[in-house]
Design an enzyme around this catalytic site. Structure first.
Site, PDB file in Angstrom:
ATOM      1  N   LYS A  99       0.849  -1.205   0.000  1.00 50.46           N
ATOM      2  CA  LYS A  99       0.000   0.000   0.000  1.00 50.46           C
ATOM      3  C   LYS A  99       0.878   1.247   0.000  1.00 50.46           C
ATOM      4  O   LYS A  99       2.083   1.180   0.293  1.00 50.46           O
ATOM      5  CB  LYS A  99      -0.912  -0.004   1.221  1.00 50.46           C
ATOM      6  CG  LYS A  99      -0.192   0.004   2.556  1.00 50.46           C
ATOM      7  CD  LYS A  99      -1.163  -0.047   3.712  1.00 50.46           C
ATOM      8  CE  LYS A  99      -0.415  -0.006   5.045  1.00 50.46           C
ATOM      9  NZ  LYS A  99      -1.334   0.041   6.188  1.00 50.46           N
ATOM     10  N   ARG A 121      -9.898   0.717  15.483  1.00 51.08           N
ATOM     11  CA  ARG A 121      -9.871   1.540  14.270  1.00 51.08           C
ATOM     12  C   ARG A 121     -10.953   1.029  13.338  1.00 51.08           C
ATOM     13  O   ARG A 121     -11.954   1.688  13.118  1.00 51.08           O
ATOM     14  CB  ARG A 121      -8.469   1.482  13.636  1.00 51.08           C
ATOM     15  CG  ARG A 121      -8.278   2.436  12.477  1.00 51.08           C
ATOM     16  CD  ARG A 121      -6.835   2.464  12.013  1.00 51.08           C
ATOM     17  NE  ARG A 121      -6.364   1.160  11.527  1.00 51.08           N
ATOM     18  CZ  ARG A 121      -5.152   0.946  11.053  1.00 51.08           C
ATOM     19  NH1 ARG A 121      -4.265   1.928  11.032  1.00 51.08           N
ATOM     20  NH2 ARG A 121      -4.800  -0.246  10.618  1.00 51.08           N
ATOM     21  N   TYR A 133      14.699  31.720   2.890  1.00 50.45           N
ATOM     22  CA  TYR A 133      13.493  32.491   3.171  1.00 50.45           C
ATOM     23  C   TYR A 133      13.370  32.874   4.647  1.00 50.45           C
ATOM     24  O   TYR A 133      13.777  32.129   5.535  1.00 50.45           O
ATOM     25  CB  TYR A 133      12.251  31.685   2.777  1.00 50.45           C
ATOM     26  CG  TYR A 133      12.021  31.603   1.279  1.00 50.45           C
ATOM     27  CD1 TYR A 133      11.765  32.745   0.533  1.00 50.45           C
ATOM     28  CD2 TYR A 133      12.045  30.374   0.625  1.00 50.45           C
ATOM     29  CE1 TYR A 133      11.550  32.667  -0.830  1.00 50.45           C
ATOM     30  CE2 TYR A 133      11.825  30.284  -0.738  1.00 50.45           C
ATOM     31  CZ  TYR A 133      11.589  31.438  -1.460  1.00 50.45           C
ATOM     32  OH  TYR A 133      11.378  31.360  -2.814  1.00 50.45           O
ATOM     33  N   MET A 173      11.014  24.852  -1.489  1.00 49.52           N
ATOM     34  CA  MET A 173      10.202  23.912  -2.257  1.00 49.52           C
ATOM     35  C   MET A 173      11.060  22.938  -3.050  1.00 49.52           C
ATOM     36  O   MET A 173      10.804  21.732  -3.062  1.00 49.52           O
ATOM     37  CB  MET A 173       9.259  24.648  -3.195  1.00 49.52           C
ATOM     38  CG  MET A 173       8.416  23.702  -4.053  1.00 49.52           C
ATOM     39  SD  MET A 173       7.283  24.543  -5.159  1.00 49.52           S
ATOM     40  CE  MET A 173       5.987  25.016  -4.014  1.00 49.52           C
TER      41      MET A 173
END
Length: 830
Positions: free
Chosen positions: A499, A597, A725, A774
């Protein structure tokens, strides 16, 4: 699968050689040419002999009926039940098929009276072997071990390759336990020995370094000459005690520190090459190699020493050394143009490595079309027509759909290839025609000898990406799989979790290697993940952990099996099944034993059983639950309560049905800490990817994923200036800043900013300065020698992902799953 063309090995003759008991149910006159230990690697079935070797978690005997269907007619077994005797096949019954394989190869070796170079050591065996092949093949017809075939199985398969036309053999031998090398010596029986070095590999299996050295030295008990480096004191002292005596082998030593046959002097590294100076027989000599790393220098000196023992002219040695080629220690698979996949093996092309590469190509199921781009095979020693007929048969046996041949020799033999094909005299001619060849939706193997410059082809075919990659070590994945398998009973099945794109590693590629290694089940999070795996050729049963009713048709069409965790979902599935005709729809029942869950609770069970009995179209494949804290000793009491509750709840369901239902509850850490609760199946998740719950468990695992990037620019920035930044990265000293090509859009968490996180650069940790951007991150490399273009490790074996998780106050799952899809995945297999 390893071939031999000797016509004297019939099944009857082999039975005599290995002292087995022969049962004939098929023709016995066929010459055995190929020894087979892996049922997935058949090339010529009718001339193959399969050894049904038993291991801790596998038994070759169970593949025999399928192999007979594929045309294999000859088998070595240690168990011959009545159902096998009914098959149209010949069987040799022995006590131990592995010992029989070794005995047959030892007999085969005894028929040859040529020099045999045996190589062992902790590191460098394969490189030294391959470089000696490059250096000696202009003068000799050489047979050598394929790739790293140096184990108890690999060595006999290597020796079986010896043929009448060979003038020299180069065989490597590796051990991991005491009492292994004597068996390999009997098979290889080397006349010349090279002991490369001694290191820490497999230390856990030996009482001391001395014991390991003495075990490796058994390979050289009958050699005429032995080469080693005196600077490894453990090796030198052991040899002086055991082998340096009258009647022993001729000893050839080299050293940087003390007097030796080859005394190494200055080592000068220049851009892309290294000059090594030495003194041999009071004569100054030197070589230059196109490598600068320490390992390559050591490997080259071992080769140099061997050439001197063979009395090769120093000028010829010097000339050949400067043209040594890199040895491709692994096969890499990368994303290619136009939805293709590219397997790059463009540094060498010989028949042995071609077989290995074709096996890797044959494992790939993501595209229906398999294409090979193949150069001339250089200096094989074989007649050109015979050689390319063998190549053509290989391509046919491995299901290659299209070939592109490059080179004069292969072009002259193009009529031998019965498949869609194109031929070019050289690489430049191919490159001119490249746009017209229409590469799309296919798996492409690039296999070329070094002089053909296939790296140009590789660059054209690979999808363009920035210089950050997530490297996936498929060998490490298989190692981890086998580690957990070794802790299971033979009857316990395994479900592997793929998964979230296999925890960021890539869904299909991981699922494919797991399918190849006979995992019983896969598990995905959502239906569309399972659908993609089916479209890519994955046939293993797949459980969907978060099914949605609107995806029911897709689940049916693609044979996906949903997890059912409440009555609402079960009723919805039941309504959909009213429109469905066909085989029973397989489902998995989730029980809540304390995770709280998802899952049915104890008071739901009676109603659940009644509803399931009324759904005739449904078959329960398994009942399972999820442990909340199996990795934590402080919660062991709670875990045991969960196990007891699961046994009680699952029994209510299983007792109500007259067919077997699998039960499973253990996850990765549970497999090791609660092995008594294996039941019918276990679920392997993060452990498969090399992340363990405890240090004791971690030492047995290999990290699968390595996130690499590069330095884009280096700047010298003054004290009190700021970096990045928001000006939060204020410098307290004059600082060297390296900007690397990775940021939070690639998966580097911004919480690692301002010194919280570090990256691995040239053997040291470099702290992050300022905020993670980024697409970029800045590192303080003031105290680390660095250049633009240098590689930086975000996480990998040197800097485990668990450390990154600790810095973030999270778990490794999150770090791995957050690696962006824009980061190119590169898969490799050694």
């Amino acid at each position: 699968m390893v071939p031999n063309s000797d016509s004297g090995y019939t099944i009857s003759r082999i039975s005599e050689i290995i002292s087995g008991s022969l049962t004939l149910n098929a023709p016995e006159y066929i010459s055995i040419q190929e020894l087979l230990t892996d049922s997935r690697k058949i090339i010529h079935a009718d001339s193959s002999l399969f050894f049904a070797i038993k291991g801790n978690r596998h038994d070759g005997h169970r593949f025999i009926p399928d192999l007979v269907k594929q045309g294999v007619r000859n088998f070595i077994v240690n168990d011959l039940p009545a159902e096998l005797k009914k098959l149209e096949a010949n069987f040799i019954l022995v006590d131990d098929p592995l010992a029989a394989l070794q005995s047959l190869s030892a007999y085969h070796r005894s028929r040859f009276h040529i020099p045999v170079i045996g190589i062992t050591g902790s590191n460098g065996k394969t490189i030294v072997k391959e470089w000696l092949y490059q250096l000696l093949r202009p003068d000799h017809n050489i047979v050598r071990s394929p790739k790293s075939f140096n184990s108890q199985v690999g060595v006999p398969l290597s020796v079986w390759l010896m043929k009448e036309e060979n003038q020299l053999a180069i065989i490597e031998a590796g051990i991991s336990m005491p009492d292994e090398m004597q068996k390999l010596e009997r098979i290889i029986h080397p006349t010349i020995g090279i002991f490369t070095n001694i290191g820490s590999a497999h230390d856990e299996n030996f009482e001391s370094t001395e014991q390991k050295v003495l075990e490796k030295l058994k390979l050289f008990s009958g050699v005429k000459s032995l080469i080693y480096c005196k600077d490894y004191s453990d090796i030198h002292e052991s040899i002086q005690k055991i082998l340096a005596h009258e009647g022993g082998p001729e000893i050839f030593t080299w050293s940087r520190k003390s007097k030796a046959d080859l005394q190494i002097g200055r080592v000068t590294r220049n851009e892309g090459e290294c000059e090594i100076q030495g003194v041999y027989k009071n004569s100054f000599q030197s070589i230059t190699i196109p490598f600068t790393d320490d390992a390559s220098v050591e490997n080259a000196i071992n080769c140099w020493a061997l050439l001197l023992t063979l009395e090769m002219d120093p000028g010829q040695i010097k000339e050949r050394m400067q043209f040594l080629s890199p040895v491709a220690m692994r096969l890499e698979m990368k994303t290619g143009i136009n939805n293709s996949s590219v397997i790059n093996d463009s540094y060498n092309s010989d028949i042995g490595s071609l077989r290995v590469a074709l096996d890797f190509l044959n494992q790939q199921k993501q595209h229906k079309t398999r294409t090979i781009i193949l150069s001339d095979i250089l200096q094989s020693g074989k007649n050109e027509e015979v050689l390319y007929k063998e190549v053509a048969n290989l391509l046919k046996a491995k299901g290659v759909d299209r070939m592109i041949g490059i080179g004069g020799a292969i072009s002259r033999q193009q009529n031998l290839f019965d498949l869609p094909k194109s031929f070019y005299q050289d690489t430049d001619e191919f490159l001119k025609d490249f746009p017209q060849l229409g590469f799309r939706d296919e798996t492409i193997l690039i296999k070329g000898a070094r002089p053909f410059g296939f790296e140009k082809i590789s660059k054209l075919l690979q999808q363009k990406a920035h210089e950050t990659i997530l490297e996936i070590n498929l060998n490490a994945l298989v190692h981890n799989l086998n580690f957990y398998r070794s802790r299971l009973k033979p009857s316990t099945k395994m479900m592997a979790m793929v998964k979230a794109a296999s925890y960021g590693s890539g869904s299909f590629e991981i699922a494919n290697i797991l399918q190849f290694h006979h995992v019983d089940y896969l598990a995905v999070a959502y239906t569309d993940e399972g659908v993609e795996l089916r479209k890519a050729g994955i046939t293993v049963p797949i459980m969907v952990m978060n099914p949605e009713v609107q995806s029911f048709e897709s689940m049916v069409n693609h044979r996906l099996e949903p997890e059912i965790y409440n009555l609402r979902l079960l009723n919805q599935i039941g309504d959909e099944l009213k429109k469905y005709e066909g085989e029973p729809f397989r489902i998995h029942i989730k029980l809540d034993t304390g995770m709280h869950r998802l899952g049915f609770e104890e008071n739901d069970l009676n109603q659940l059983v009644v509803r399931l009995k009324n759904l005739r179209q449904v078959r329960i494949e398994s009942v399972f639950s999820h442990l909340a804290a199996s990795d934590s000793a402080e919660h062991d009491g709670f875990t045991r309560l969960q196990l007891e509750k699961f046994q009680k709840m699952s029994e209510v369901i299983c007792r109500a049905f007259d067919y077997p239902i699998l039960k499973h509850i253990l996850n990765s850490s549970g497999i090791l800490r609660f092995s008594e609760a294996q039941m019918d199946m276990v679920r392997l998740g993060i452990g498969l990817y090399g992340v363990a719950a405890t240090p004791q468990e971690q030492q047995h695992l290999m990290q699968v994923a390595t996130l690499r990037t590069t330095i884009s620019q280096i700047k010298h920035v003054s004290s009190n200036e700021t970096i990045g930044y928001s000006r939060v990265g204020k410098l307290k000293r004059d600082t060297v800043i390296a900007t690397v090509a990775i940021g939070y859009a690639d998966g580097v968490n911004r919480k690692l900013s301002n010194g919280v996180g570090k990256m691995w650069l040239n053997g040291k940790l470099a702290p992050i300065v300022g905020n993670v951007c980024m697409d970029m991150t800045m590192l303080d490399v003031t105290d680390i020698p660095a250049r633009e273009g240098d590689e930086v490790i975000v996480f990998g074996p040197e800097l485990p992902v668990t450390e990154i998780a600790n810095q973030l106050g999270t778990i490794p799952y999150e770090v791995l799953a957050n690696i962006s899809q824009r980061v190119k995945r590169v898969y490799f297999q050694e």
